[in-house]
Design an enzyme around this catalytic site. Sequence first.
Site, short mmCIF file in Angstrom:
data_model
loop_
_atom_site.label_atom_id
_atom_site.label_comp_id
_atom_site.label_asym_id
_atom_site.label_seq_id
_atom_site.Cartn_x
_atom_site.Cartn_y
_atom_site.Cartn_z
N THR A 190 0.77 -1.41 0.39
CA THR A 190 -0.25 0.02 -0.27
C THR A 190 0.95 1.38 0.05
OG1 THR A 190 -1.04 1.32 1.18
CG2 THR A 190 0.12 -0.65 2.47
N GLU A 237 0.03 3.64 1.87
CA GLU A 237 0.07 3.71 3.12
C GLU A 237 2.20 3.90 3.88
OE1 GLU A 237 -1.98 5.17 5.83
OE2 GLU A 237 -2.33 6.43 4.06
N TYR A 244 -1.13 -0.06 11.03
CA TYR A 244 -1.50 -0.58 9.55
C TYR A 244 -0.57 -0.87 9.14
CZ TYR A 244 -3.38 -0.92 5.05
OH TYR A 244 -4.01 -1.39 3.60
N LYS A 250 1.42 -3.50 7.35
CA LYS A 250 1.82 -3.62 5.95
C LYS A 250 3.58 -3.66 5.39
CE LYS A 250 -1.87 -4.51 3.84
NZ LYS A 250 -2.47 -5.43 2.90
P1 NDP Z 1 -11.07 -4.33 2.37
O1 NDP Z 1 -12.26 -3.99 3.69
O2 NDP Z 1 -12.48 -3.71 0.92
O3 NDP Z 1 -11.49 -6.03 1.75
C1 NDP Z 1 -10.46 -7.01 3.49
C2 NDP Z 1 -10.45 -8.14 3.02
O4 NDP Z 1 -10.34 -8.88 4.18
C3 NDP Z 1 -12.00 -8.58 2.77
O5 NDP Z 1 -12.89 -9.98 2.54
C4 NDP Z 1 -12.11 -9.36 4.84
O6 NDP Z 1 -12.71 -10.54 5.30
C5 NDP Z 1 -10.80 -9.37 4.85
N1 NDP Z 1 -10.09 -9.46 6.13
C6 NDP Z 1 -9.95 -9.59 6.86
N2 NDP Z 1 -9.97 -10.07 8.45
C7 NDP Z 1 -9.14 -10.87 7.86
C8 NDP Z 1 -8.77 -12.16 9.02
N3 NDP Z 1 -8.50 -11.27 9.80
N4 NDP Z 1 -8.64 -13.07 8.15
C9 NDP Z 1 -9.07 -13.30 6.51
N5 NDP Z 1 -10.05 -12.49 5.95
C10 NDP Z 1 -9.74 -10.71 6.77
O7 NDP Z 1 -10.14 -4.55 1.34
P2 NDP Z 1 -10.16 -3.82 -0.13
O8 NDP Z 1 -10.62 -4.52 -1.09
O9 NDP Z 1 -10.30 -2.63 -0.84
O10 NDP Z 1 -8.45 -3.64 0.09
C11 NDP Z 1 -7.72 -5.25 -0.47
C12 NDP Z 1 -6.36 -5.46 -0.45
O11 NDP Z 1 -5.98 -4.42 -0.61
C13 NDP Z 1 -6.19 -5.03 1.37
O12 NDP Z 1 -5.22 -6.40 2.32
C14 NDP Z 1 -5.97 -3.53 1.40
O13 NDP Z 1 -4.75 -3.65 2.62
C15 NDP Z 1 -4.85 -3.25 0.57
N6 NDP Z 1 -5.16 -1.99 0.17
C16 NDP Z 1 -6.59 -1.42 -0.64
C17 NDP Z 1 -6.38 0.08 -0.97
C18 NDP Z 1 -7.17 0.24 -1.15
O14 NDP Z 1 -7.13 1.66 -2.00
N7 NDP Z 1 -8.77 -0.53 -1.36
C19 NDP Z 1 -4.83 0.67 -1.60
C20 NDP Z 1 -3.45 -0.15 -1.31
C21 NDP Z 1 -3.94 -1.84 -0.47
P3 NDP Z 1 -14.35 -9.18 5.66
O15 NDP Z 1 -15.63 -8.68 4.76
O16 NDP Z 1 -15.71 -10.55 6.26
O17 NDP Z 1 -14.10 -8.20 6.27
P1 GDR Z 2 -6.22 5.67 3.38
O1 GDR Z 2 -8.35 5.74 3.33
O2 GDR Z 2 -6.61 6.05 5.24
O3 GDR Z 2 -6.17 6.43 2.37
O4 GDR Z 2 -6.23 3.88 3.22
P2 GDR Z 2 -10.07 6.44 3.43
O5 GDR Z 2 -9.94 7.12 2.91
O6 GDR Z 2 -10.25 6.34 5.01
O7 GDR Z 2 -9.23 8.46 3.80
C1 GDR Z 2 -8.04 9.32 3.21
C2 GDR Z 2 -8.13 9.99 3.66
O8 GDR Z 2 -9.23 11.23 3.91
C3 GDR Z 2 -9.33 11.84 5.27
N1 GDR Z 2 -10.96 11.68 5.42
C4 GDR Z 2 -11.01 10.29 6.35
N2 GDR Z 2 -11.34 9.06 6.04
C5 GDR Z 2 -12.48 8.62 6.51
N3 GDR Z 2 -12.13 7.60 6.68
N4 GDR Z 2 -13.36 9.27 7.07
C6 GDR Z 2 -14.01 10.39 7.16
O9 GDR Z 2 -14.93 10.91 7.97
C7 GDR Z 2 -12.18 11.15 6.73
N5 GDR Z 2 -12.06 12.93 6.70
C8 GDR Z 2 -11.09 13.11 6.40
C9 GDR Z 2 -8.14 10.24 6.23
O10 GDR Z 2 -7.56 11.61 7.46
C10 GDR Z 2 -7.02 10.63 5.15
O11 GDR Z 2 -6.53 11.10 5.30
C11 GDR Z 2 -7.17 3.94 2.18
C12 GDR Z 2 -7.47 2.25 2.47
O12 GDR Z 2 -8.54 1.20 1.55
C13 GDR Z 2 -6.25 1.49 3.41
O13 GDR Z 2 -6.35 0.32 2.97
C14 GDR Z 2 -4.98 1.34 1.50
O14 GDR Z 2 -3.91 0.78 1.70
C15 GDR Z 2 -5.03 3.17 1.43
O15 GDR Z 2 -6.12 3.59 1.48
C16 GDR Z 2 -4.08 3.93 0.36
#
Ligand code: NDP
Ligand code: GDR
Length: 368
Positions: free
Chosen positions: A139, A141, A163, A167
């Site tokens: 990520t 992050e 987090y 990661k």
């Molecule tokens: P989501 O939060 O939508 O999905 C996470 C998934 O992981 C869900 O299926 C959840 O299950 C499962 N999960 C959580 N904890 C466990 C566990 N202990 N054992 C098994 N399964 C588990 O995330 P995204 O699809 O957005 O992201 C996918 C991956 O990519 C994650 O690893 C995230 O950290 C990473 N990532 C995401 C980004 C983004 O912008 N979306 C950017 C960069 C990295 P359940 O549905 O039951 O909660």
């Molecule tokens: P992020 O995504 O932390 O980048 O992680 P998120 O959408 O939660 O926050 C992005 C930015 O928005 C600001 N923010 C808020 N965020 C949330 N959730 N709720 C609010 O009300 C709000 N207001 C402002 C946050 O402070 C932050 O700066 C996501 C996840 O998908 C991770 O798993 C992944 O690794 C990274 O993106 C890349």
Amino acid sequence: MTAEENGKKVALITGITGQDGAYLAEFLLSRGYTVHGIKRRASLFNTDRIDHLYQDPHEADRHFILHYGDLTDSTNLIRLVQKIQPDEIYNLAAQSHVAVSFESPEYTANADAIGTLRLLEAIRILGIEKKTRFYQASTSELYGKVQEIPQTETTPFYPRSPYGVAKLYGYWITVNYREAYGLYACNGILFNHESPIRGETFVTRKITRGLARIKLGLQARLYLGNLDARRDWGHAKDYVEAQWLILQQPEPEDFVIATGEQHSVREFVELAWQELGGQIEWRGQGEAEKGYDRETGECIVAVDPRYFRPAEVDTLLGDPAKAREKLGWRPRITFKELVREMVREDLKAAERDELCRSRGYRVFNYHE
Ligand code: NDP
Ligand code: GDR
């Protein structure tokens, strides 16, 4: 005859019930893969995002198979990897919410850091290092307090949350198993990617869902944290294709996946409200800042410091040049198209809720 004997590739996706898991499963199925997924046991059904892919277990020739499991359970993971013998493992499962990781740091480390190790060890213990390719969902992050703009594969890491730190371990243990045991193991360093099936508490979905509900009178106001945070936002559909491409290269390598374009949370709000036919005017500063609809004068957005993070990542901007050159990957969906699609889908959902409410059913809303 197994799917593999049939000449089909077999993939195992952890986190299949999540946003990326759902899009990736769809993508791999369309490419002829047999897809196995790990889902967690929950007290309610948790497969909404993949229900359209479901195949009845009684069907003879299934290509989409779910198994119960958890990244915190080594024996479960070893048994599943042994049974499935995947050609490719996509490790997408994680406690993926940055703000929640400050509340549950130990669990986040267990699932996100040690969970990655458990899967890599399963491959090693079972002696399938030469057969099974491994993708780690790394990520942006990792960059946290950014050391260089834009961020590339060589930019130093400085994570800012439990987090991000978990990661970081996942990233390095993947590199380590590649170097130590010759595993085809890669990190995709993905910047934020969103979609209409993004979790409702990530900021983009919170905005599109909240504003659509405000538009239909289901909610009065949207409370947000840091409006000045800047992110490089892409569409999840484009990003799962990059995950697959990363595992199809001659040599295992790590890649930044991003759009190279950055917007603030404030801009996201403005554009989403525009898509709903309105205009926002900001008044006040810092914690007192509020967003008003220009036409009605109603306050529709307010800052709530509850959503500030103990340590914030202010700005992220990725440089996807390596992915463009080596993978031939580039994002297809623009920022504007992404916002439009999310707003439209949330408006439809709000219309369904409004219909229920108008018929006397109680409609719940969560403000997290
Ligand atoms: P989501 O939060 O939508 O999905 C996470 C998934 O992981 C869900 O299926 C959840 O299950 C499962 N999960 C959580 N904890 C466990 C566990 N202990 N054992 C098994 N399964 C588990 O995330 P995204 O699809 O957005 O992201 C996918 C991956 O990519 C994650 O690893 C995230 O950290 C990473 N990532 C995401 C980004 C983004 O912008 N979306 C950017 C960069 C990295 P359940 O549905 O039951 O909660
Ligand atoms: P992020 O995504 O932390 O980048 O992680 P998120 O959408 O939660 O926050 C992005 C930015 O928005 C600001 N923010 C808020 N965020 C949330 N959730 N709720 C609010 O009300 C709000 N207001 C402002 C946050 O402070 C932050 O700066 C996501 C996840 O998908 C991770 O798993 C992944 O690794 C990274 O993106 C890349």
